[in-house]
Write an enzyme that holds these catalytic residues in place. Sequence first.
Site, PDB file in Angstrom:
ATOM      1  N   TYR B 291     -19.776 -43.841 -24.186  1.00 38.67           N
ATOM      2  CA  TYR B 291     -20.607 -43.635 -22.994  1.00 38.67           C
ATOM      3  C   TYR B 291     -21.882 -44.444 -23.141  1.00 38.67           C
ATOM      4  O   TYR B 291     -22.710 -44.172 -24.016  1.00 38.67           O
ATOM      5  CB  TYR B 291     -20.934 -42.147 -22.836  1.00 38.67           C
ATOM      6  CG  TYR B 291     -21.545 -41.801 -21.502  1.00 38.67           C
ATOM      7  CD1 TYR B 291     -20.756 -41.313 -20.471  1.00 38.67           C
ATOM      8  CD2 TYR B 291     -22.900 -41.978 -21.266  1.00 38.67           C
ATOM      9  CE1 TYR B 291     -21.307 -41.004 -19.238  1.00 38.67           C
ATOM     10  CE2 TYR B 291     -23.457 -41.668 -20.037  1.00 38.67           C
ATOM     11  CZ  TYR B 291     -22.656 -41.183 -19.027  1.00 38.67           C
ATOM     12  OH  TYR B 291     -23.213 -40.874 -17.804  1.00 38.67           O
ATOM     13  N   TYR B 341     -20.454 -48.264 -13.203  1.00 35.44           N
ATOM     14  CA  TYR B 341     -21.103 -47.037 -13.663  1.00 35.44           C
ATOM     15  C   TYR B 341     -20.390 -45.811 -13.108  1.00 35.44           C
ATOM     16  O   TYR B 341     -20.842 -45.182 -12.161  1.00 35.44           O
ATOM     17  CB  TYR B 341     -22.577 -47.042 -13.259  1.00 35.44           C
ATOM     18  CG  TYR B 341     -23.352 -45.827 -13.713  1.00 35.44           C
ATOM     19  CD1 TYR B 341     -23.321 -45.420 -15.046  1.00 35.44           C
ATOM     20  CD2 TYR B 341     -24.121 -45.102 -12.830  1.00 35.44           C
ATOM     21  CE1 TYR B 341     -24.031 -44.311 -15.464  1.00 35.44           C
ATOM     22  CE2 TYR B 341     -24.844 -43.983 -13.247  1.00 35.44           C
ATOM     23  CZ  TYR B 341     -24.788 -43.593 -14.564  1.00 35.44           C
ATOM     24  OH  TYR B 341     -25.497 -42.494 -14.979  1.00 35.44           O
TER      25      TYR B 341
END
Lengths: 136, 386
Positions: B291, B341
């Site tokens: 992440y 994203y």
Amino acid sequence: MSAYRKPLPAVDDLNRPFWEGVRRRELRLLRCEGCGGYRFRSFRLCPKCGGDKATWVETSGKGTIWSYGIFHKAYFEGFKDEVPYNVVLVELAEGPRLYTNLVGARNDQIRIGMPVEAVFEDVTPEVTLVKFKPAG
Amino acid sequence: MPDLERLKRLRNRTAIVGVGASRQGTFPDLDPYTLAIEAFRSALDDCGLVRGDIDGLIVQGPGGVSFVRMGEMLGLNPVAGATFDIGGFATGPLIQYAALLLDSGICRNVALLYGNASRTEGRRFGGETTVTPGREYSSAFYYYGLTSPGAASAFQARLHFETYGTTSRQLAAVPVAQRRHAALNPQAIKKDSPLTVEKHQRSRFICEPLRLYDYCLINDGGVALIMTTAERAKDRRKRPVYLMGLGRHDTYRHSSLPNYLLWRETMPMAAEMAFGMAGIGRDDVDALMIYDSFSINIWFALENFGFCKPGEAGAFTQDGRIELGGEIPVNTHGGHLAESYMQGWLHQVEAVRQLRGECGARQVRGAEIVQYICRGNVASTLIYRN
């Protein structure tokens, strides 16, 4: 004096003693009556021992810089004329940490571990902010 | 402490059988629901299930995407639905929750839908719009100009730099590697925008010491995953990707202050849990999906999960070690820094595609185990195998 355009703190029943303190040039923390631990936040219970009795007490106003960032982007309109400006995370001698601005030093002079002490800045007729300067 | 012996029973018991992504970019006419549904149709097609087979519905998206509204739009009346609005670190916990719904028998086929229209909605991850008026606790210290998740990472980057002598120049290796990967990914928004260390070093600071290219993209898109039990997975259209291990660890101390010691309070525990459950070691992992809201997250993941020693991620990430063909390829799709994203959801899609051998020019040869890692005060990890 031009109008103060930066955001101002939200004073409520829990944190009011803190903000009244800074008006009087005192940096106050909550001290737990059970375990003696200090906390900056106006939490109802002590995160260490769970105790529900605590007193606002004046502290040394001394600490060290834990880390810091230099804002080059002006997220807030009121900070637009000040970029790049610093925000430092100070670890107080009593333990708790708080974010603040370092004054009296250039941004490139800031270092982790630097000893600092509280100063008080009246930003509006009603509101005072606690900032820090290099300890001298 | 997790009951590891009991947890081991969950090893390889559930699988991802379908993945789907919508178009990724800027779509002023589309809302998060429409984007998620576009991805959902693609995921159904990927696994050969139909809408009516879905009896679990898990929904997420910035700003709150409602599972009730989503279900209404899809005509779904599942056994169990939920929205978890706990921010970007929700992905790992939600997949773990889906695994529990499946293994317990509550659901047979769970769809996880993600919709994000942050670009079109003009979402700002900092400034006035993130301050809740009158709520000191939710947004303290903004009056010093403190704001944005990037600032939290910048404070941690500074701590890493000054503690270990690492540098912004070393950190540049992360976005540079991920742009290289994105160039091999037709879905990546930055597939035609290569980056060099010099260009990174010349780019402007946002919150120093982090620069523009250390920050993730903000864009619109949708992602969908479909999970089922290991038994049912064998009947699906493509090779199942099994959930071999999972890990999670939270700490709420200082949650309102980004001042953890480089996530050492959460990530190592999540790592130990997942490796213990999966019964494998770090050397068995063929690729990492990390992440990456900010480049420095890669360092925290590598150090706290034991892929290198604490303080050594700066040196470790040099010389192509985290690139395709390197020791441990990281974010082979380009990640949030270069692909899109989607808050960890496309990381899962990439893990599945790598384990199916569908990645073409960016395929990790012989990939058998891929691990997802998310930092935070809610740290999580997933270990997948084919």
